[in-house]
Design an enzyme around this catalytic site. Structure first.
Site, short mmCIF file in Angstrom:
data_model
loop_
_atom_site.label_atom_id
_atom_site.label_comp_id
_atom_site.label_asym_id
_atom_site.label_seq_id
_atom_site.Cartn_x
_atom_site.Cartn_y
_atom_site.Cartn_z
CE LYS A 89 -4.24 -1.70 2.14
NZ LYS A 89 -5.23 -1.51 3.20
NE ARG B 226 -15.67 -0.34 7.43
CZ ARG B 226 -14.61 -0.02 6.73
NH1 ARG B 226 -14.34 1.25 6.50
NH2 ARG B 226 -13.81 -0.94 6.24
CB SER C 82 -8.71 5.56 6.08
OG SER C 82 -8.63 5.06 7.39
P1 ADP Z 1 -7.06 -2.45 6.89
O1 ADP Z 1 -6.27 -1.94 5.73
O2 ADP Z 1 -6.34 -3.46 7.73
O3 ADP Z 1 -8.47 -2.87 6.58
P2 ADP Z 1 -8.24 -0.11 8.14
O4 ADP Z 1 -7.53 0.97 8.88
O5 ADP Z 1 -8.99 0.27 6.93
O6 ADP Z 1 -7.13 -1.19 7.87
O7 ADP Z 1 -9.26 -0.84 9.13
C1 ADP Z 1 -8.82 -1.49 10.29
C2 ADP Z 1 -9.98 -2.22 10.92
O8 ADP Z 1 -10.94 -1.27 11.37
C3 ADP Z 1 -10.75 -3.15 9.96
O9 ADP Z 1 -11.17 -4.28 10.70
C4 ADP Z 1 -11.93 -2.34 9.53
O10 ADP Z 1 -13.02 -3.16 9.18
C5 ADP Z 1 -12.21 -1.57 10.82
N1 ADP Z 1 -12.90 -0.32 10.56
C6 ADP Z 1 -12.61 0.63 9.65
N2 ADP Z 1 -13.49 1.64 9.69
C7 ADP Z 1 -14.38 1.33 10.67
C8 ADP Z 1 -15.57 1.96 11.19
N3 ADP Z 1 -16.03 3.11 10.68
N4 ADP Z 1 -16.22 1.33 12.19
C9 ADP Z 1 -15.77 0.16 12.68
N5 ADP Z 1 -14.69 -0.50 12.21
C10 ADP Z 1 -14.00 0.08 11.23
#
Ligand code: ADP
Length: 164
Positions: A40, A89, A127
């Site tokens: 990434k 989510r 994000s």
């Molecule tokens: P990755 O690249 O490992 O998916 P992220 O930072 O996107 O990393 O997400 C990390 C974790 O947090 C994942 O399990 C994702 O599903 C969860 N996550 C992301 N956004 C939310 C949210 N708005 N509410 C709850 N969990 C979330």
């Protein structure tokens, strides 16, 4: 029992933070760990993301913040965590998360993956959505902690709308 919450956190959102706050109440310790993923191309360097998480979780003494590369199961074992925590989510998260959970189970049978449902209010947050809004100068104060909003404004070279 200690839990590991791994992720990219690029950047930390209020959805992540809500999950951290709720799960910190359930475990003796929680390690929030930023994965240094070579495949990434991150917006924020790992050190910046660690700072964002440390600042936002300063009120939670049971939370440690770390970074790691390599296998999540190996890092969980290094931390002494018995649980890998992930957030869900929507159904769209489920298929990928289940595949990872099964993979991790095959690698480390003693480790459990637990999924926590997002808070309804944060179910639309990711994000990438936050970055898309910030890129075009939209308000993100209801999506990310204050320090992250400032970092986004600086990154996209705009004054944060919340500060006007
Ligand atoms: P990755 O690249 O490992 O998916 P992220 O930072 O996107 O990393 O997400 C990390 C974790 O947090 C994942 O399990 C994702 O599903 C969860 N996550 C992301 N956004 C939310 C949210 N708005 N509410 C709850 N969990 C979330």
């Amino acid at each position: 029992m200690k839990a590991l919450y791994p992720g990219s956190f690029d950047p930390l959102t209020l959805g992540h933070l809500d999950l951290i706050e709720r799960s910190a109440r359930l475990f003796d310790g929680l390690v929030v760990a930023v994965l240094q993923n070579p495949s990434k191309n991150p917006t924020f360097p790992v050190e910046r993301r660690l700072d964002q998480i440390r600042t936002a979780t300063a009120h939670l003494p049971q939370v440690e913040v770390a970074s790691f590369d390599g296998l999540t199961v190996a890092f969980a074992q290094t931390c002494g965590a018995g649980v890998i925590l992930r957030g869900l989510r929507a159904m769209s998260d489920f298929e990928f998360e289940l595949q990872i959970a099964h993979t991790n189970k095959s690698l480390a049978p003693d480790l459990e993956t637990l999924f926590m449902a997002t808070a309804t209010a944060h179910s639309f947050l990711s994000s990438s959505v936050v970055k898309e809004v910030a890129r075009f100068g939209g308000p993100v104060g209801h999506m990310v902690p204050q320090g992250v909003a400032q970092d986004l404004a600086a990154f996209f070279n705009r004054e944060s709308p919340e500060q006007r």
